[in-house]
Motif scaffolding. Structure first.
Motif, short mmCIF file in Angstrom:
data_model
loop_
_atom_site.label_atom_id
_atom_site.label_comp_id
_atom_site.label_asym_id
_atom_site.label_seq_id
_atom_site.Cartn_x
_atom_site.Cartn_y
_atom_site.Cartn_z
N ARG A 115 0.86 -1.19 0.00
CA ARG A 115 0.00 0.00 0.00
C ARG A 115 0.89 1.23 0.00
O ARG A 115 1.78 1.38 0.84
N ARG A 116 0.62 2.12 -0.93
CA ARG A 116 1.38 3.37 -0.99
C ARG A 116 0.99 4.24 0.19
O ARG A 116 -0.18 4.39 0.51
N THR A 117 2.00 4.81 0.82
CA THR A 117 1.74 5.71 1.93
C THR A 117 2.16 7.12 1.56
O THR A 117 3.18 7.32 0.91
N GLU A 118 1.34 8.07 1.96
CA GLU A 118 1.64 9.48 1.73
C GLU A 118 1.56 10.28 3.01
O GLU A 118 1.63 11.51 2.97
N ASP A 119 1.43 9.59 4.16
CA ASP A 119 1.38 10.25 5.45
C ASP A 119 2.73 10.91 5.74
O ASP A 119 3.75 10.22 5.77
N PRO A 120 2.77 12.22 5.95
CA PRO A 120 4.05 12.92 6.13
C PRO A 120 4.89 12.40 7.29
O PRO A 120 6.12 12.29 7.17
N GLU A 121 4.27 12.07 8.40
CA GLU A 121 5.04 11.56 9.55
C GLU A 121 5.64 10.19 9.25
O GLU A 121 6.79 9.91 9.57
N GLU A 122 4.83 9.34 8.64
CA GLU A 122 5.31 8.00 8.29
C GLU A 122 6.44 8.11 7.26
O GLU A 122 7.48 7.43 7.38
N LEU A 123 6.27 8.98 6.26
CA LEU A 123 7.31 9.16 5.25
C LEU A 123 8.59 9.70 5.85
O LEU A 123 9.69 9.31 5.44
N ALA A 124 8.49 10.59 6.82
CA ALA A 124 9.68 11.12 7.48
C ALA A 124 10.44 10.01 8.20
O ALA A 124 11.67 9.94 8.13
N ASP A 125 9.70 9.11 8.87
CA ASP A 125 10.34 7.99 9.56
C ASP A 125 11.02 7.05 8.57
O ASP A 125 12.12 6.55 8.81
N VAL A 126 10.35 6.80 7.44
CA VAL A 126 10.91 5.92 6.41
C VAL A 126 12.16 6.57 5.80
O VAL A 126 13.18 5.91 5.61
N ALA A 127 12.10 7.85 5.52
CA ALA A 127 13.26 8.56 4.97
C ALA A 127 14.45 8.47 5.93
O ALA A 127 15.57 8.20 5.50
N ASP A 128 14.20 8.68 7.22
CA ASP A 128 15.28 8.57 8.21
C ASP A 128 15.88 7.16 8.22
O ASP A 128 17.09 6.99 8.30
N ALA A 129 15.00 6.14 8.11
CA ALA A 129 15.49 4.76 8.11
C ALA A 129 16.34 4.47 6.88
O ALA A 129 17.37 3.80 6.97
N TYR A 130 15.91 4.98 5.71
CA TYR A 130 16.70 4.80 4.49
C TYR A 130 18.07 5.47 4.64
O TYR A 130 19.10 4.90 4.26
N ILE A 131 18.10 6.66 5.18
CA ILE A 131 19.37 7.37 5.34
C ILE A 131 20.26 6.65 6.34
O ILE A 131 21.46 6.49 6.12
N ASP A 132 19.68 6.17 7.44
CA ASP A 132 20.46 5.43 8.44
C ASP A 132 21.05 4.16 7.83
O ASP A 132 22.20 3.80 8.11
#
Length: 154
Positions: A115-132
């Motif tokens: 499921r595609r997510t567009e929730d800004p908070e969820e996306l921010a957490d995912v972006a942080d995880a990708y960067i980590d």
């Protein structure tokens, strides 16, 4: 063309054919594949073990399997994959039409729904995880503009 150049070209051609045959239906670094092979498992309750895997494979289109190598991250007991440029990512567009996917991590395959997510908070957490996990700078991370999919049980 000299005989030596011709022989080199023929060897290169056959090496490429051998590489494609060896890859079979599995995705390779550059080429997409078909149906994934492995042992089907139920969705885990914790995806933390995925930190040991830089690349995973996702299969879309159950009736005509299409699989690719992708990066993925675990966040808050969920697993996410992302397409940096959905206009060029056939697998991401396929999910929009048919969300049933299979995810291979190591030798294990998990039948899931994406499921595609567009929730800004969820996306921010995912972006942080990708960067980590993969490195990069927050302001330049591809994930900021990617299509992000949360994978869950069917």
């Amino acid at each position: 063309m000299s005989g030596q150049q011709h022989a080199r070209g023929v060897r290169l051609f056959f090496a490429m054919i051998a590489m494609l045959v060896a890859a079979g239906c599995e995705p390779t670094f550059v080429f997409a594949g078909g149906e994934l092979a492995g042992t089907e498992r139920p969705m885990p309750s914790d995806w933390g073990f995925t930190e040991d895997f830089g690349t995973v494979q996702i299969e879309t289109r159950p009736t005509d399997p299409y699989s690719v190598n992708v990066w993925g991250v675990s966040v808050n007991r969920n697993f996410y994959v992302a397409a940096s440029d959905a206009s060029d990512a056939a697998w991401a567009r396929a999910i929009e039409t048919e969300p049933q996917v299979r995810l291979r991590i190591g030798d294990d395959i998990y039948p899931l729904l994406a499921r595609r997510t567009e929730d800004p908070e969820e996306l921010a957490d995912v972006a942080d995880a990708y960067i980590d996990k993969y490195g990069g700078e927050p302001e330049r991370s591809f994930i900021r503009h990617a299509w992000v999919f949360r994978l869950g049980s069917r």
